[in-house]
Design a protein around this motif. Structure first.
Motif, PDB file in Angstrom:
ATOM      1  N   GLY A 107     -36.121   3.041 -12.758  1.00 58.47           N
ATOM      2  CA  GLY A 107     -36.686   4.356 -13.035  1.00 58.47           C
ATOM      3  C   GLY A 107     -36.816   4.657 -14.519  1.00 58.47           C
ATOM      4  O   GLY A 107     -37.693   5.438 -14.926  1.00 58.47           O
ATOM      5  N   ASP A 108     -35.974   4.035 -15.343  1.00 59.30           N
ATOM      6  CA  ASP A 108     -36.023   4.275 -16.782  1.00 59.30           C
ATOM      7  C   ASP A 108     -37.271   3.677 -17.423  1.00 59.30           C
ATOM      8  O   ASP A 108     -37.618   4.052 -18.558  1.00 59.30           O
ATOM      9  N   LEU A 109     -37.928   2.767 -16.739  1.00 57.62           N
ATOM     10  CA  LEU A 109     -39.154   2.189 -17.295  1.00 57.62           C
ATOM     11  C   LEU A 109     -40.226   3.266 -17.459  1.00 57.62           C
ATOM     12  O   LEU A 109     -40.954   3.278 -18.449  1.00 57.62           O
ATOM     13  N   ALA A 110     -40.319   4.153 -16.472  1.00 58.73           N
ATOM     14  CA  ALA A 110     -41.298   5.237 -16.560  1.00 58.73           C
ATOM     15  C   ALA A 110     -40.848   6.287 -17.570  1.00 58.73           C
ATOM     16  O   ALA A 110     -41.641   6.783 -18.376  1.00 58.73           O
ATOM     17  N   ARG A 111     -39.548   6.624 -17.539  1.00 57.21           N
ATOM     18  CA  ARG A 111     -39.035   7.646 -18.454  1.00 57.21           C
ATOM     19  C   ARG A 111     -39.235   7.264 -19.915  1.00 57.21           C
ATOM     20  O   ARG A 111     -39.629   8.085 -20.741  1.00 57.21           O
ATOM     21  N   SER A 112     -38.959   6.005 -20.229  1.00 56.50           N
ATOM     22  CA  SER A 112     -39.013   5.555 -21.624  1.00 56.50           C
ATOM     23  C   SER A 112     -40.410   5.105 -22.046  1.00 56.50           C
ATOM     24  O   SER A 112     -40.616   4.786 -23.210  1.00 56.50           O
ATOM     25  N   ARG A 113     -41.341   5.091 -21.080  1.00 56.28           N
ATOM     26  CA  ARG A 113     -42.701   4.599 -21.339  1.00 56.28           C
ATOM     27  C   ARG A 113     -42.680   3.185 -21.917  1.00 56.28           C
ATOM     28  O   ARG A 113     -43.441   2.819 -22.807  1.00 56.28           O
ATOM     29  N   ALA A 114     -41.764   2.386 -21.372  1.00 54.18           N
ATOM     30  CA  ALA A 114     -41.644   0.993 -21.807  1.00 54.18           C
ATOM     31  C   ALA A 114     -42.859   0.194 -21.374  1.00 54.18           C
ATOM     32  O   ALA A 114     -43.403   0.413 -20.288  1.00 54.18           O
ATOM     33  N   ARG A 115     -43.280  -0.708 -22.224  1.00 57.86           N
ATOM     34  CA  ARG A 115     -44.352  -1.643 -21.851  1.00 57.86           C
ATOM     35  C   ARG A 115     -43.728  -2.782 -21.064  1.00 57.86           C
ATOM     36  O   ARG A 115     -42.849  -3.484 -21.562  1.00 57.86           O
ATOM     37  N   VAL A 116     -44.185  -2.967 -19.837  1.00 57.50           N
ATOM     38  CA  VAL A 116     -43.565  -3.919 -18.919  1.00 57.50           C
ATOM     39  C   VAL A 116     -44.464  -5.144 -18.755  1.00 57.50           C
ATOM     40  O   VAL A 116     -45.650  -5.008 -18.435  1.00 57.50           O
ATOM     41  N   VAL A 117     -43.905  -6.310 -18.975  1.00 58.02           N
ATOM     42  CA  VAL A 117     -44.648  -7.546 -18.749  1.00 58.02           C
ATOM     43  C   VAL A 117     -44.421  -7.972 -17.302  1.00 58.02           C
ATOM     44  O   VAL A 117     -43.287  -7.990 -16.823  1.00 58.02           O
ATOM     45  N   LEU A 118     -45.514  -8.251 -16.599  1.00 58.59           N
ATOM     46  CA  LEU A 118     -45.451  -8.624 -15.194  1.00 58.59           C
ATOM     47  C   LEU A 118     -45.627 -10.129 -15.027  1.00 58.59           C
ATOM     48  O   LEU A 118     -46.222 -10.799 -15.865  1.00 58.59           O
ATOM     49  N   ARG A 119     -45.137 -10.651 -13.918  1.00 63.61           N
ATOM     50  CA  ARG A 119     -45.464 -12.007 -13.512  1.00 63.61           C
ATOM     51  C   ARG A 119     -46.787 -11.989 -12.763  1.00 63.61           C
ATOM     52  O   ARG A 119     -47.272 -10.952 -12.326  1.00 63.61           O
ATOM     53  N   GLN A 120     -47.377 -13.189 -12.573  1.00 61.55           N
ATOM     54  CA  GLN A 120     -48.669 -13.280 -11.912  1.00 61.55           C
ATOM     55  C   GLN A 120     -48.551 -12.952 -10.425  1.00 61.55           C
ATOM     56  O   GLN A 120     -47.467 -12.991  -9.841  1.00 61.55           O
ATOM     57  N   ASP A 121     -49.695 -12.613  -9.805  1.00 58.96           N
ATOM     58  CA  ASP A 121     -49.726 -12.371  -8.361  1.00 58.96           C
ATOM     59  C   ASP A 121     -49.208 -13.605  -7.630  1.00 58.96           C
ATOM     60  O   ASP A 121     -49.526 -14.742  -7.991  1.00 58.96           O
ATOM     61  N   GLY A 122     -48.420 -13.384  -6.582  1.00 61.90           N
ATOM     62  CA  GLY A 122     -47.884 -14.494  -5.801  1.00 61.90           C
ATOM     63  C   GLY A 122     -46.532 -14.973  -6.270  1.00 61.90           C
ATOM     64  O   GLY A 122     -45.877 -15.759  -5.577  1.00 61.90           O
ATOM     65  N   ALA A 123     -46.103 -14.526  -7.456  1.00 64.31           N
ATOM     66  CA  ALA A 123     -44.792 -14.923  -7.966  1.00 64.31           C
ATOM     67  C   ALA A 123     -43.700 -14.148  -7.235  1.00 64.31           C
ATOM     68  O   ALA A 123     -43.847 -12.966  -6.934  1.00 64.31           O
ATOM     69  N   GLY A 124     -42.579 -14.821  -6.961  1.00 61.80           N
ATOM     70  CA  GLY A 124     -41.474 -14.155  -6.282  1.00 61.80           C
ATOM     71  C   GLY A 124     -40.954 -12.976  -7.077  1.00 61.80           C
ATOM     72  O   GLY A 124     -40.577 -11.944  -6.504  1.00 61.80           O
ATOM     73  N   SER A 125     -40.939 -13.108  -8.416  1.00 63.03           N
ATOM     74  CA  SER A 125     -40.471 -11.997  -9.256  1.00 63.03           C
ATOM     75  C   SER A 125     -41.405 -10.797  -9.166  1.00 63.03           C
ATOM     76  O   SER A 125     -40.956  -9.646  -9.250  1.00 63.03           O
ATOM     77  N   ARG A 126     -42.694 -11.053  -8.986  1.00 61.47           N
ATOM     78  CA  ARG A 126     -43.655  -9.945  -8.844  1.00 61.47           C
ATOM     79  C   ARG A 126     -43.419  -9.214  -7.522  1.00 61.47           C
ATOM     80  O   ARG A 126     -43.437  -7.975  -7.468  1.00 61.47           O
ATOM     81  N   VAL A 127     -43.184  -9.971  -6.459  1.00 60.42           N
ATOM     82  CA  VAL A 127     -42.898  -9.368  -5.151  1.00 60.42           C
ATOM     83  C   VAL A 127     -41.639  -8.512  -5.235  1.00 60.42           C
ATOM     84  O   VAL A 127     -41.603  -7.370  -4.741  1.00 60.42           O
ATOM     85  N   LEU A 128     -40.598  -9.046  -5.856  1.00 61.70           N
ATOM     86  CA  LEU A 128     -39.347  -8.304  -5.978  1.00 61.70           C
ATOM     87  C   LEU A 128     -39.527  -7.059  -6.837  1.00 61.70           C
ATOM     88  O   LEU A 128     -39.020  -5.983  -6.494  1.00 61.70           O
ATOM     89  N   PHE A 129     -40.255  -7.177  -7.947  1.00 64.52           N
ATOM     90  CA  PHE A 129     -40.435  -6.031  -8.834  1.00 64.52           C
ATOM     91  C   PHE A 129     -41.157  -4.889  -8.126  1.00 64.52           C
ATOM     92  O   PHE A 129     -40.775  -3.719  -8.266  1.00 64.52           O
ATOM     93  N   GLU A 130     -42.176  -5.216  -7.348  1.00 66.96           N
ATOM     94  CA  GLU A 130     -42.903  -4.173  -6.625  1.00 66.96           C
ATOM     95  C   GLU A 130     -42.005  -3.487  -5.593  1.00 66.96           C
ATOM     96  O   GLU A 130     -42.102  -2.275  -5.380  1.00 66.96           O
ATOM     97  N   ARG A 131     -41.102  -4.264  -4.990  1.00 66.77           N
ATOM     98  CA  ARG A 131     -40.165  -3.655  -4.043  1.00 66.77           C
ATOM     99  C   ARG A 131     -39.180  -2.743  -4.774  1.00 66.77           C
ATOM    100  O   ARG A 131     -38.875  -1.640  -4.308  1.00 66.77           O
ATOM    101  N   LEU A 132     -38.686  -3.179  -5.927  1.00 66.77           N
ATOM    102  CA  LEU A 132     -37.752  -2.353  -6.699  1.00 66.77           C
ATOM    103  C   LEU A 132     -38.422  -1.073  -7.184  1.00 66.77           C
ATOM    104  O   LEU A 132     -37.790  -0.007  -7.214  1.00 66.77           O
ATOM    105  N   LEU A 133     -39.691  -1.171  -7.565  1.00 67.94           N
ATOM    106  CA  LEU A 133     -40.426   0.038  -7.937  1.00 67.94           C
ATOM    107  C   LEU A 133     -40.496   1.012  -6.772  1.00 67.94           C
ATOM    108  O   LEU A 133     -40.252   2.218  -6.926  1.00 67.94           O
ATOM    109  N   ALA A 134     -40.840   0.496  -5.592  1.00 66.31           N
ATOM    110  CA  ALA A 134     -40.960   1.356  -4.413  1.00 66.31           C
ATOM    111  C   ALA A 134     -39.628   2.016  -4.079  1.00 66.31           C
ATOM    112  O   ALA A 134     -39.578   3.204  -3.718  1.00 66.31           O
ATOM    113  N   GLU A 135     -38.530   1.273  -4.200  1.00 63.51           N
ATOM    114  CA  GLU A 135     -37.211   1.836  -3.917  1.00 63.51           C
ATOM    115  C   GLU A 135     -36.847   2.935  -4.905  1.00 63.51           C
ATOM    116  O   GLU A 135     -36.070   3.842  -4.580  1.00 63.51           O
ATOM    117  N   ALA A 136     -37.422   2.855  -6.113  1.00 62.99           N
ATOM    118  CA  ALA A 136     -37.173   3.886  -7.125  1.00 62.99           C
ATOM    119  C   ALA A 136     -38.180   5.031  -7.023  1.00 62.99           C
ATOM    120  O   ALA A 136     -38.164   5.950  -7.857  1.00 62.99           O
TER     121      ALA A 136
END
Length: 301
Positions: free
Chosen positions: A169-198
């Protein structure tokens, strides 16, 4: 191929083009399609000569990446893991590396273009790792699913954590620039789930313009000033001396073609994981639990 000093053990793009006797443009095409063994160090593409030699032996010049005579090429595709990458270098040139995503690795195994693939795909329905996706993508392939390691995933941030990021949640608060992994990457799938949980979506955060293709590249993007944070494994933050906010524990597995499993290169890799040297490296990198390494998680019927 030429073995003169012109071609060192770690070649740059110009050197590997000369080694292969192709134009540099062709090398970049192979990089774009993730069809040539390579690694990235401080933002620069490098090509391990031993892996290039092994890749050449198993692939024709006219159809790079295609198996010869129906044999599965001794290539490890799929997701990037720093410990696996180091291990493959230490074992030698028997297994080449084709970097990509977890989904890309499954696709290459299904097409017979790789002997193994690293994956860490969270199944949103069951909350388990890898098995549902393997069963779906490789239903017609004779494969075995082997545990590699449990890894600590979290937000890699600049040293000292200047934006005081403690949660997604602090990513939005701090307006941090977030580097993403490419589509299909396991880290991208996990990050999208963590965003949804937040309670967030990708629209709620600022993202770097171009997704990156490896765990290490997440850390490099932060060092180079292109991003403030990104999801990656703890070993990336440790090795690059960056900050780390732990969020999740995940299982990274190797899916291996059953024929390739019994070949000397794969057996050499598995044997090396049982050495004191390997255990010491995993501890030094940090964020790994290798107590179950080599465990068979699934055998295709």
């Amino acid at each position: 191929m030429d073995s003169s000093p012109e071609f060192p053990e770690m070649m740059d793009t110009h050197q590997v083009a000369n080694y292969l006797r192709v134009k540099e443009r062709k090398v970049y095409e192979l990089l774009k399609d993730r069809r040539i063994p390579c690694t990235r160090v401080t933002g620069k593409w490098l090509f391990p000569k031993t892996e290039i030699d092994a890749w050449l032996k198993r692939n024709s010049a006219s159809a790079v990446g295609s198996p010869r005579g129906g044999q599965v090429p001794m290539v490890v595709a799929g997701s990037h893991d720093p410990l696996l990458e180091w291990c493959l270098r230490e074992v030698g040139g028997g297994l080449a590396v084709l970097p990509g995503s977890s989904s890309d690795g499954l696709a290459r195994l299904a097409a017979g273009e790789a002997a193994a693939a690293g994956i860490h795909l969270l199944d949103p329905d069951s909350g388990t790792y890898n098995l549902p996706q393997v069963k779906q993508a490789l239903a017609d392939r004779n494969v075995v699913l082997i545990e590699w390691a449990w890894r600590r995933q979290g937000l890699v941030v600049a040293a000292g954590n200047p934006l005081a990021i403690q949660a997604v949640g602090d990513l939005a608060r701090s307006r941090a620039r977030v580097v993403l992994r490419q589509d299909g990457a396991g880290s991208r799938v996990l990050f999208e789930r963590l965003l949804a949980e937040a309670g967030l979506s990708s629209a709620d955060i600022q993202t770097a313009s171009v997704p990156v293709r490896s765990e290490t590249d997440v850390g490099l993007a932060i060092i180079e000033g292109g991003a403030d944070a990104g999801l990656a494994v703890a070993s990336v933050a440790n090795s690059l001396k960056l900050g780390f906010v732990p969020l999740h524990k995940e299982r990274f597995d190797l899916v291996v073609d059953r024929r390739a499993y019994f070949e000397p290169p794969v057996q050499a890799l598995l044997a090396f994981t049982r050495t004191v040297e390997f255990a010491a490296r995993a501890e030094a990198l940090g964020g790994y639990d290798i107590s179950g390494i080599g465990s068979i998680r699934w055998n295709a019927p």
